[in-house]
Design a protein around this motif. Structure first.
Motif, PDB file in Angstrom:
ATOM      1  N   ARG A 154      -5.194  10.495   1.246  1.00 32.12           N
ATOM      2  CA  ARG A 154      -5.752  10.703  -0.097  1.00 32.12           C
ATOM      3  C   ARG A 154      -4.692  11.164  -1.090  1.00 32.12           C
ATOM      4  N   LEU A 155      -3.833  12.092  -0.667  1.00 35.96           N
ATOM      5  CA  LEU A 155      -2.802  12.622  -1.549  1.00 35.96           C
ATOM      6  C   LEU A 155      -1.859  11.517  -2.023  1.00 35.96           C
ATOM      7  N   TRP A 156      -1.317  10.756  -1.089  1.00 40.33           N
ATOM      8  CA  TRP A 156      -0.334   9.732  -1.433  1.00 40.33           C
ATOM      9  C   TRP A 156      -0.978   8.538  -2.143  1.00 40.33           C
ATOM     10  N   THR A 157      -2.149   8.120  -1.705  1.00 37.67           N
ATOM     11  CA  THR A 157      -2.817   7.002  -2.368  1.00 37.67           C
ATOM     12  C   THR A 157      -3.178   7.385  -3.796  1.00 37.67           C
ATOM     13  N   GLY A 158      -3.647   8.599  -3.989  1.00 39.76           N
ATOM     14  CA  GLY A 158      -3.961   9.069  -5.340  1.00 39.76           C
ATOM     15  C   GLY A 158      -2.742   9.150  -6.230  1.00 39.76           C
ATOM     16  N   ALA A 159      -1.625   9.549  -5.667  1.00 36.35           N
ATOM     17  CA  ALA A 159      -0.397   9.710  -6.450  1.00 36.35           C
ATOM     18  C   ALA A 159       0.151   8.379  -6.965  1.00 36.35           C
ATOM     19  N   PHE A 160      -0.204   7.274  -6.315  1.00 39.32           N
ATOM     20  CA  PHE A 160       0.338   5.977  -6.718  1.00 39.32           C
ATOM     21  C   PHE A 160      -0.745   4.993  -7.156  1.00 39.32           C
ATOM     22  N   ASN A 207       0.798   6.034  17.227  1.00 39.78           N
ATOM     23  CA  ASN A 207       1.529   4.873  16.747  1.00 39.78           C
ATOM     24  C   ASN A 207       2.541   5.330  15.720  1.00 39.78           C
ATOM     25  N   ASN A 208       3.746   4.880  15.847  1.00 39.77           N
ATOM     26  CA  ASN A 208       4.789   5.092  14.864  1.00 39.77           C
ATOM     27  C   ASN A 208       4.647   3.915  13.898  1.00 39.77           C
ATOM     28  N   VAL A 209       4.313   4.174  12.629  1.00 39.88           N
ATOM     29  CA  VAL A 209       3.935   3.103  11.716  1.00 39.88           C
ATOM     30  C   VAL A 209       4.713   3.152  10.403  1.00 39.88           C
ATOM     31  N   LEU A 210       4.670   2.031   9.708  1.00 34.72           N
ATOM     32  CA  LEU A 210       5.060   1.970   8.313  1.00 34.72           C
ATOM     33  C   LEU A 210       3.790   1.720   7.519  1.00 34.72           C
ATOM     34  N   VAL A 211       3.592   2.506   6.470  1.00 36.98           N
ATOM     35  CA  VAL A 211       2.418   2.407   5.619  1.00 36.98           C
ATOM     36  C   VAL A 211       2.867   1.891   4.261  1.00 36.98           C
ATOM     37  N   ALA A 212       2.112   0.977   3.686  1.00 35.60           N
ATOM     38  CA  ALA A 212       2.342   0.509   2.319  1.00 35.60           C
ATOM     39  C   ALA A 212       1.299   1.156   1.425  1.00 35.60           C
ATOM     40  N   ILE A 213       1.752   1.802   0.362  1.00 44.37           N
ATOM     41  CA  ILE A 213       0.863   2.508  -0.558  1.00 44.37           C
ATOM     42  C   ILE A 213       1.120   1.973  -1.966  1.00 44.37           C
ATOM     43  N   THR A 230       5.186  -0.026  -5.115  1.00 41.87           N
ATOM     44  CA  THR A 230       4.671   0.070  -3.754  1.00 41.87           C
ATOM     45  C   THR A 230       5.619   0.958  -2.967  1.00 41.87           C
ATOM     46  N   VAL A 231       5.055   1.940  -2.270  1.00 42.27           N
ATOM     47  CA  VAL A 231       5.835   2.826  -1.411  1.00 42.27           C
ATOM     48  C   VAL A 231       5.645   2.350   0.021  1.00 42.27           C
ATOM     49  N   ILE A 232       6.738   2.165   0.726  1.00 42.46           N
ATOM     50  CA  ILE A 232       6.699   1.808   2.141  1.00 42.46           C
ATOM     51  C   ILE A 232       7.325   2.979   2.871  1.00 42.46           C
ATOM     52  N   THR A 233       6.540   3.614   3.723  1.00 45.50           N
ATOM     53  CA  THR A 233       6.981   4.861   4.326  1.00 45.50           C
ATOM     54  C   THR A 233       6.529   4.991   5.768  1.00 45.50           C
ATOM     55  N   VAL A 270       9.726   1.230  -3.117  1.00 47.46           N
ATOM     56  CA  VAL A 270      10.484   2.388  -2.671  1.00 47.46           C
ATOM     57  C   VAL A 270      10.260   2.494  -1.169  1.00 47.46           C
ATOM     58  N   VAL A 271      11.345   2.526  -0.406  1.00 48.81           N
ATOM     59  CA  VAL A 271      11.242   2.619   1.052  1.00 48.81           C
ATOM     60  C   VAL A 271      11.699   4.002   1.480  1.00 48.81           C
ATOM     61  N   LEU A 272      10.843   4.681   2.256  1.00 49.42           N
ATOM     62  CA  LEU A 272      11.143   6.002   2.799  1.00 49.42           C
ATOM     63  C   LEU A 272      11.344   5.886   4.305  1.00 49.42           C
ATOM     64  N   PRO A 273      12.033   6.853   4.917  1.00 47.26           N
ATOM     65  CA  PRO A 273      12.372   6.762   6.347  1.00 47.26           C
ATOM     66  C   PRO A 273      11.180   6.883   7.299  1.00 47.26           C
ATOM     67  N   GLU A 274      11.499   6.624   8.547  1.00 49.33           N
ATOM     68  CA  GLU A 274      10.572   6.854   9.657  1.00 49.33           C
ATOM     69  C   GLU A 274      10.072   8.293   9.585  1.00 49.33           C
ATOM     70  N   SER A 275       8.789   8.474   9.805  1.00 50.05           N
ATOM     71  CA  SER A 275       8.157   9.806   9.877  1.00 50.05           C
ATOM     72  C   SER A 275       8.239  10.606   8.590  1.00 50.05           C
ATOM     73  N   ALA A 276       8.573   9.979   7.468  1.00 50.94           N
ATOM     74  CA  ALA A 276       8.718  10.715   6.206  1.00 50.94           C
ATOM     75  C   ALA A 276       7.434  11.467   5.834  1.00 50.94           C
TER      76      ALA A 276
END
Length: 178
Positions: free
Chosen positions: A32-38, A58-64, A44-47, A16-22
């Motif tokens: 912790r919230l997002w890692t726990g949720a998945f 840094n403006n980043v993309l995180v994989a969870i 895999t969430v890419i956000t 699942v890909v979410l936008p910049e700054s989501a």
């Protein structure tokens, strides 16, 4: 937002890909919230998120995913002037968004390699060409268009990114918030 993403992932979606700054700021609490949720699923969430430190951000993309999280990508070319302000460091200030023009042109996602492009990077030649030279399997384009209401900026970004993908015969994944 977690419920929406979990709903999509519950339908068998692997990514699942979410936008910049989501996610806003990538803080320990958000992490912790997002890692726990998945932690119990197969998706895999890419956000997008912003990582702040005293020197800027840094403006980043995180994989969870169930294994945890990792910074997948750091934006190479933030918008000069409004985001990236290197001259401010001469006067003891923050540079705003950090840039690294030559870093991470492709990232590993699953068994493939992606060319990530955040917002402004979709409109300029260097990030696209640098990524394509590394022969990615697909392009991921994310953006933050909520502030552009009433303009054609997001449409232009979508058109430009679609053109890049077609030119180089690469599949394209787009995620914008508007």
């Amino acid at each position: 937002m977690i419920a929406t993403v979990r709903g999509a992932a519950g339908d068998g979606t692997r990514y699942v890909v979410l936008p910049e700054s989501a996610l806003g700021f990538w803080t320990p609490t958000v992490e912790r919230l997002w890692t726990g949720a998945f932690s119990d699923g197969d998706a895999t969430v890419i956000t997008g998120a912003a990582m702040v430190d005293p020197a800027g951000y840094n403006n980043v993309l995180v994989a969870i995913d169930r294994k945890g999280n990792r910074i997948l990508y750091r934006e190479r070319m933030p918008v000069p002037g409004s985001m990236w302000q290197p001259w401010r460091s001469w006067f003891g200030g923050s540079v705003g968004a950090k840039s690294d023009f030559f870093a991470n042109p492709v990232v590993s996602i699953g068994g493939g390699r992606a060319a990530p492009l955040i917002c402004y990077e979709q409109l300029i030649v260097w990030p696209v060409l640098q990524s394509v030279l590394h022969d990615p399997d697909f392009i991921i384009a994310v953006g933050n268009g909520w502030w552009t209401d009433g303009t054609s900026i997001v449409s232009i970004q979508r058109a430009a990114t679609t053109a890049w993908a077609k030119l180089f015969a690469k599949p394209l994944v787009i995620a914008f918030n508007t």
